[in-house]
Enzyme design. Structure first.
Site, PDB file in Angstrom:
ATOM      1  CG  ASP A 103      -0.154  -0.258   2.515  1.00 43.63           C
ATOM      2  OD1 ASP A 103       1.072  -0.061   2.525  1.00 43.63           O
ATOM      3  OD2 ASP A 103      -0.792  -0.655   3.502  1.00 43.63           O
ATOM      4  CD  GLU A 125       0.491  -6.868   3.160  1.00 50.11           C
ATOM      5  OE1 GLU A 125       0.819  -5.738   2.774  1.00 50.11           O
ATOM      6  OE2 GLU A 125       0.927  -7.369   4.206  1.00 50.11           O
ATOM      7  CD  GLU A 139       0.914   4.355   4.552  1.00 48.98           C
ATOM      8  OE1 GLU A 139       0.062   5.029   5.194  1.00 48.98           O
ATOM      9  OE2 GLU A 139       2.116   4.626   4.568  1.00 48.98           O
ATOM     10  CG  HIS A 218       8.801   3.556  12.126  1.00 52.71           C
ATOM     11  ND1 HIS A 218       9.423   2.456  12.642  1.00 52.71           N
ATOM     12  CD2 HIS A 218       8.280   3.177  10.951  1.00 52.71           C
ATOM     13  CE1 HIS A 218       9.284   1.437  11.805  1.00 52.71           C
ATOM     14  NE2 HIS A 218       8.586   1.855  10.760  1.00 52.71           N
ATOM     15  NE  ARG A 220       3.084   9.920   6.260  1.00 48.18           N
ATOM     16  CZ  ARG A 220       4.100  10.618   5.775  1.00 48.18           C
ATOM     17  NH1 ARG A 220       4.190  11.893   6.018  1.00 48.18           N
ATOM     18  NH2 ARG A 220       5.027  10.041   5.049  1.00 48.18           N
ATOM     19  CG  HIS A 251      11.968   5.118  10.951  1.00 52.93           C
ATOM     20  ND1 HIS A 251      12.161   6.238  10.176  1.00 52.93           N
ATOM     21  CD2 HIS A 251      11.539   4.151  10.112  1.00 52.93           C
ATOM     22  CE1 HIS A 251      11.850   5.945   8.922  1.00 52.93           C
ATOM     23  NE2 HIS A 251      11.472   4.692   8.849  1.00 52.93           N
TER      24      HIS A 251
HETATM   25  N1  UDP Z   1      12.229  -4.453  10.544  1.00 53.99           N
HETATM   26  C1  UDP Z   1      13.595  -4.595  10.321  1.00 53.99           C
HETATM   27  N2  UDP Z   1      14.464  -3.890  11.131  1.00 53.99           N
HETATM   28  C2  UDP Z   1      14.036  -3.086  12.133  1.00 53.99           C
HETATM   29  C3  UDP Z   1      12.649  -2.940  12.349  1.00 53.99           C
HETATM   30  C4  UDP Z   1      11.769  -3.633  11.537  1.00 53.99           C
HETATM   31  O1  UDP Z   1      14.012  -5.323   9.416  1.00 53.99           O
HETATM   32  O2  UDP Z   1      14.884  -2.490  12.827  1.00 53.99           O
HETATM   33  C5  UDP Z   1      11.291  -5.192   9.660  1.00 53.99           C
HETATM   34  C6  UDP Z   1      10.198  -5.952  10.358  1.00 53.99           C
HETATM   35  O3  UDP Z   1      10.633  -7.254  10.710  1.00 53.99           O
HETATM   36  C7  UDP Z   1       9.088  -5.981   9.326  1.00 53.99           C
HETATM   37  C8  UDP Z   1       9.283  -4.674   8.586  1.00 53.99           C
HETATM   38  O4  UDP Z   1      10.595  -4.238   8.868  1.00 53.99           O
HETATM   39  O5  UDP Z   1       9.254  -7.039   8.408  1.00 53.99           O
HETATM   40  C9  UDP Z   1       8.275  -3.658   9.053  1.00 53.99           C
HETATM   41  O6  UDP Z   1       8.569  -2.424   8.549  1.00 53.99           O
HETATM   42  P1  UDP Z   1       7.761  -1.120   8.973  1.00 53.99           P
HETATM   43  O7  UDP Z   1       7.348  -1.225  10.392  1.00 53.99           O
HETATM   44  O8  UDP Z   1       8.643   0.013   8.573  1.00 53.99           O
HETATM   45  O9  UDP Z   1       6.544  -1.090   7.984  1.00 53.99           O
HETATM   46  P2  UDP Z   1       5.072  -1.672   7.993  1.00 53.99           P
HETATM   47  O10 UDP Z   1       5.156  -3.159   8.198  1.00 53.99           O
HETATM   48  O11 UDP Z   1       4.299  -0.976   9.065  1.00 53.99           O
HETATM   49  O12 UDP Z   1       4.547  -1.348   6.626  1.00 53.99           O
END
Ligand code: UDP
Length: 378
Positions: A103, A125, A139, A218, A220, A251
């Site tokens: 997204d 997804e 998103e 982190h 928004r 982050h």
């Molecule tokens: N992740 C990572 N390193 C970190 C923190 C998170 O590799 O220090 C991975 C986590 O395992 C997951 C993904 O990043 O697979 C999640 O990313 P984020 O939270 O940025 O995005 P969202 O999933 O909310 O779209």
């Protein structure tokens, strides 16, 4: 070669760390089927360093890198640049289809560019919804628009499939596959078991009398007061519970880092660390007692690892984790966060119920299913 057995060219497009993690298993499957598919990997680099770490870890080579990340760039600025960049790549490659994930602005602009060139789109997804236009922003709208541009919808769960059907997406174009993040997670877990040297990077994990609370925050929607609340809650949790350590990969976004550093730097038993590569983060999740997060992907992974999750958001599109009993939606109220953490620290029954909940996000074979479907239909 006759047209019938000519290879099908696919452009796989992603921009952020979570998209890359979730598309790596698909790219690997496409490459395993190289007699059928010619795979062109393209990134907008909506994230830069965090994305590159995923590419290095899984040894993914890029054919196109638009390198569009800029400091303080809003999602609309990125959308405009991303659309122009992807348009050119699709004109040049003229693929038989494209694959996008999730997204992000990258997902949406790649789909829009492909639609204008009448290139079929596979959306991985598909079908996640909060039904709130501005939450998560942008998103929720990126994924809705992508659903109406795409031709193949790979839904991770029954709920996601039902969401698409309720928006009049043709049932015949929706496929229940599970989430490819579980494929990536299982792959990395195997590697960790084989060469278990991650523990040296986290010396504070050696004290087994301490319970580890892993935190990511982190989004928004949480910038400003909600993040201040999260940070205050963390501070109080370690003050009140001497057997706890907090590990928080922070982050680099200044809206996050500045506020977290200001309130939490140099507090005993709080470890603020840089974002980790995926393998190290999976290792850390596996060592955690519980996970506090506003991330989408982490909710999916943690429920597969048997780790209770407290979701620090007002709404989640991963309702399945809450319904399965693996997660609680706690929002960003200081007292509510503390209350739920302390229940999990002190009530073994509640802890065990959440830890034993069955992962609703798939069996680790989603990418294989997706490629099988594409082989039969493209
Ligand atoms: N992740 C990572 N390193 C970190 C923190 C998170 O590799 O220090 C991975 C986590 O395992 C997951 C993904 O990043 O697979 C999640 O990313 P984020 O939270 O940025 O995005 P969202 O999933 O909310 O779209």
């Amino acid at each position: 070669m006759s047209k019938a057995n000519k290879k099908k060219k696919v452009v796989v497009v992603f921009g952020t760390r979570p998209e890359a993690i979730k598309l790596v298993p698909v790219v690997k499957q496409l490459q395993r089927n190289s007699s059928v598919f010619e795979t062109v990997v393209c990134t907008t680099a909506q994230h830069r360093e965090m994305l590159d770490e995923v590419l290095d870890l899984f040894d993914i080579k890029l054919q196109y890198d638009l390198n569009l990340m800029r400091r303080n760039q809003g999602p609309l600025d990125f959308t405009i640049k991303g659309l122009a960049g992807i348009k050119k790549i699709l004109e040049r490659e003229n693929p038989d289809f494209i694959l996008v994930q999730g997204d992000t602005a990258t997902t949406f602009v790649a789909s829009l560019a492909a639609f204008h060139q009448r290139i079929p789109i596979g959306h991985i997804e598909a079908g996640l919804r909060t039904n709130d236009k501005y939450n998560p922003f942008p998103e929720e709208i990126n994924r809705r628009l992508t659903s109406h541009l795409a031709d193949f919808h790979f839904a991770p769960t029954v709920r996601a499939k039902d969401n698409l059907i309720s928006e009049n997406i043709s049932k015949a174009s929706i496929f229940l596959t599970g989430n490819t993040i579980i494929d990536a997670l299982f792959y990395v877990l195997k590697g960790i078991k084989k060469n278990n040297n991650c523990c040296d990077k986290f010396p504070y994990l050696k004290d087994k009398s301490k319970k580890v609370i892993l935190v990511t925050a982190h989004r928004r929607e949480n910038f400003g007061q909600p993040l201040q609340n999260i940070v205050s809650a963390l501070k109080k949790i370690v003050e009140r519970n001497k057997d706890v350590i907090v590990v928080y990969p922070v982050h680099p976004n200044p809206n996050v880092k500045k506020n977290v550093d200001k309130l939490l730097a140099d507090i005993e038993r709080i470890h603020l660390i840089v974002p980790l590569n995926y393998a190290d983060f999976v290792y850390l999740m596996n060592q955690a007692y519980l996970i506090l997060t506003d991330s989408g992907g982490v909710q999916e992974e943690a429920s597969s690892l048997g780790k209770p999750i407290l979701i620090m958001r007002d709404k989640t599109e991963r309702v399945e984790a809450v319904e399965a009993g693996a997660a609680e939606l706690v929002g960003t109220n200081v007292n509510k966060i503390i209350k739920f953490v302390e229940i999990l620290l002190n009530d073994a029954k509640v802890y065990s119920r959440m830890a034993k909940a069955v992962n609703p996000f798939g069996d680790g074979a989603a990418a294989e299913k997706i490629i099988k479907i594409l082989k039969e239909r493209i």
